[in-house]
Each structure stands twice: as structure tokens, then as C-alpha cells.
Design a protein around this motif. Sequence first.
Motif, PDB file in Angstrom:
ATOM      1  N   VAL B 211       0.861  -1.176   0.000  1.00 45.36           N
ATOM      2  CA  VAL B 211       0.000   0.000   0.000  1.00 45.36           C
ATOM      3  C   VAL B 211       0.899   1.228   0.000  1.00 45.36           C
ATOM      4  O   VAL B 211       1.958   1.224   0.633  1.00 45.36           O
ATOM      5  N   PHE B 213       1.151   3.767   1.573  1.00 47.69           N
ATOM      6  CA  PHE B 213       1.110   4.549   2.810  1.00 47.69           C
ATOM      7  C   PHE B 213       1.428   3.596   3.946  1.00 47.69           C
ATOM      8  O   PHE B 213       1.399   2.365   3.781  1.00 47.69           O
ATOM      9  N   SER B 214       1.752   4.144   5.106  1.00 49.96           N
ATOM     10  CA  SER B 214       1.911   3.304   6.291  1.00 49.96           C
ATOM     11  C   SER B 214       0.653   3.425   7.138  1.00 49.96           C
ATOM     12  O   SER B 214      -0.201   4.260   6.882  1.00 49.96           O
ATOM     13  N   HIS B 215       0.580   2.573   8.169  1.00 48.94           N
ATOM     14  CA  HIS B 215      -0.497   2.684   9.141  1.00 48.94           C
ATOM     15  C   HIS B 215      -1.872   2.515   8.516  1.00 48.94           C
ATOM     16  O   HIS B 215      -2.807   3.286   8.773  1.00 48.94           O
TER      17      HIS B 215
END
Lengths: 225, 225
Positions: B211, B213-215
Motif C-alpha cells: 500500500v 502509505f503506512s499505518h
Amino acid sequence: MTIAILGGTGPQGKGLALRFARAGIPVVIGSRDAERAIECAAELSQKLAAIAPDAAVISGADTLTATQQASQLVILAVPFSAHNATLSSIKDLLQGKVLVDIVVPLAEGNPKAVAMPPEGSATEAAQALLGDSIPVVGALHNVSAVTLNKLDQHINCDVLVCGNDVDAKKAVRDVLAQIGITSYNAGTAESARCIEAITPILIRLNISKEVPFSHAGIRIWAPDH
Amino acid sequence: MTIAILGGTGPQGKGLALRFARAGIPVVIGSRDAERAIECAAELSQKLAAIAPDAAVISGADTLTATQQASQLVILAVPFSAHNATLSSIKDLLQGKVLVDIVVPLAEGNPKAVAMPPEGSATEAAQALLGDSIPVVGALHNVSAVTLNKLDQHINCDVLVCGNDVDAKKAVRDVLAQIGITSYNAGTAESARCIEAITPILIRLNISKEVPFSHAGIRIWAPDH
């Protein structure tokens, strides 16, 4: 490339067949009852002809023939009660192919709970039964069958894909992308213990009317910016 | 009403403390080391003073004192290795209160997998240890600690709440709503086998950079219209 869908006369199988065929991927529906599979294929083909004249062919056959006709992917969409027996009957035909297990072991008489097999999940049970030479990929557990059959709707559910074979997972994710489904690699077959069990949680929400809609899905979501 | 957060000096606990206090709910942070809890509370209070002058008090205490000071909800946010020992030490103080278990039993050395206890999940282990007279609610497992601490961001993750006591689940969901979190009743404590195991799947996505993005979080999602 032809995809086989075993148990394809059920609602999940029908919806997948329609979406794959619409995207130009030939589908063979497998059933214990070949006549029933052929009738179902004809009915689905007719439904598609009206809205997608360029759709690929949907055909029907008995379970073994359907398995043999698959180029690579054999989707298992039978009730859990028929899961292991079906796999045993096709095991010898699966060499060189990928078994895509979409079965959720819902508890008998209680769709709000799972009753996992001793192996931990349906996907792990399939991998144990088929042996390491036939890759098993768990996928599509959480997608509503009703939504799958509404061809004017996008699928409101990301698909978490798991299994021990990276290439097999990629093959499955590639065809899911062709029908507009966002999927993620959710790890090894053991992740199916989690993924299969998301389905009864979604069923609970739908039954309880806690969400103001039916056929809830899940999405992987980014943080705010 | 005061909420206790045991293991509250960790990142998850700190983020929750900040968000509850900002919403006007007093928090007492519990730690084996009372001095550390008091220092942490002072640091968080200072952080809030600058941006939320009307925030409720954040205080610190040893684990037992913090448990005693909770009006109703005691959040357990310790590492899984300290899960059962902490619960045993506070069991007698929990009568009339609700234990909110947010612990994920990540596998030793592998945050991409869970290693569930024999009871099936941390939440079920807590319920077995505490006995039926103390309700245990599983919640908040899948929320990123980093996001919790970024107070300018909304929480990009719906919270699946599980447990055997309906009223206790409702109490937890009510305070979650006060900090802007959408939650759902995901069934009995057994659902924690699924919910706790979602966390390593999200961690895998974050590590793999699959993905962009993180988190990553999860959302319950409606069908298209």
C-alpha cells in the motif's frame, strides 16, 4: 485461459462467473450434476448476452471435467460440508493448477460464527489435503454474493488473498484485478483463520441492521492527510 | 468518569490517553513503575495544554492504584508477554468494572503473524482468567499507535468490538464514539480470534509497501448505490 468454478451453480459462483465472463475470461461451471451446471451456464450466458455481447463463453460440466478444463485456476465455491470430499475427488486432476478456496466454514445453523476445521481454516485444510505440490490460495471470502450478482455495482469489498505460494497468489490477484477488485497479499495460508472469520462478522452486521445497509464489505484504508 | 490505561506509557496507551483527555474524559495511566507513569502523564498533559486547554486531567499511578481509580473502564495495553500476569495482579480490583483488552498476541520476532494462546485469543484468555463476573471487551486492536498520537488526524480505522457482555460492549463503544471512532459490535469474545489477527495483516501491508502509505486501517464499507 479458462477458469473453473466448482459449486458454480451457487450464488457466489454465479456472480463470479458473470464477472469473469464479462471481462473476457472463459468460465466453466462445475457441479456434481452436469445437467444442472449446463442449465446454469446457459442461463448466465443469456443474462450476459443482453448486456455484454462481447463476453467470453460460460459453459457447464461435471466437477471432474470442469477441473480438467481449467487452464490454471480452479475456484472451490461449494458449501463447507462438501469441501473435503470435493477436493479428494479432484486431487489427481489438480497437478499444475492452483486451487482457489473461497469457502467459509460457517457454524452449522449459525452464520454469525465460524466452526473452523482442526487444520485452523478451510484454506489450511485444503492445503493439507492436497499436499505441497498443489498451491492453495484463499480469497474472495468476504465478498457478498448478492453484490457479485449485481453487475451494475462495483465490489464494495477489498479481497485479502492468502497462501503459501507467492506466484499462485499473484495469478489470483491478476484475475481479480481484471474484474475490478482491489486485493492485498495477506500472508500465508494461516492468515485464512482470520480472513475466513471476517465473513460471519459482516453477516452479523447485516442481520443486526447496525449498519444502515446490507452486504457490508471491508476496505483497507489510508490515514488522513 | 475516569478511564485507566494499564501499560499506558507505551505508544498505544499514550495516544488513547491524549484522545480521551482531549474529549474531556480523565485518564489515569498505570505502569509497574509509578514514577514512570507520573512522568508520562506530566509529559502528555503538557502536550495537551498547548492545543486543548479544556482537556481533562491525565494522571499517573502504579498498576493497582490506576485500576482502583477507574470508574468503570480499565484498558489493558501491555505487551502480550505481560498480559496474564498483569490481569492476575488486578483481578480482585476489577469487580464491578470492565476490562478492555486491546492486546494483540504477535508472534515472537514476527509482527506479521499472531501466536494465539490456547484459549484462542488474548480476549478469551482474559475472560477465562478473570471469570464470568468481570466482563472483558476486546477492542482497538487494529488502530495504528502512530495515528493515535497524531492528534490532528482522524482515526482511519473502524473498531471491531467483541465480548460476551452486551452492556459492557455498549459502554466501550460509547467512549469510542466520544473520540470520534466508528465502532461495530463484532460478536462474542470468540470473534477476537479474527479481530486480533487482522493487526499482523495490516502490519504486513505496511512493511511490504504494497500500500502506498503506512499505518493502514480497515473500514466497514457499504455497497455502491
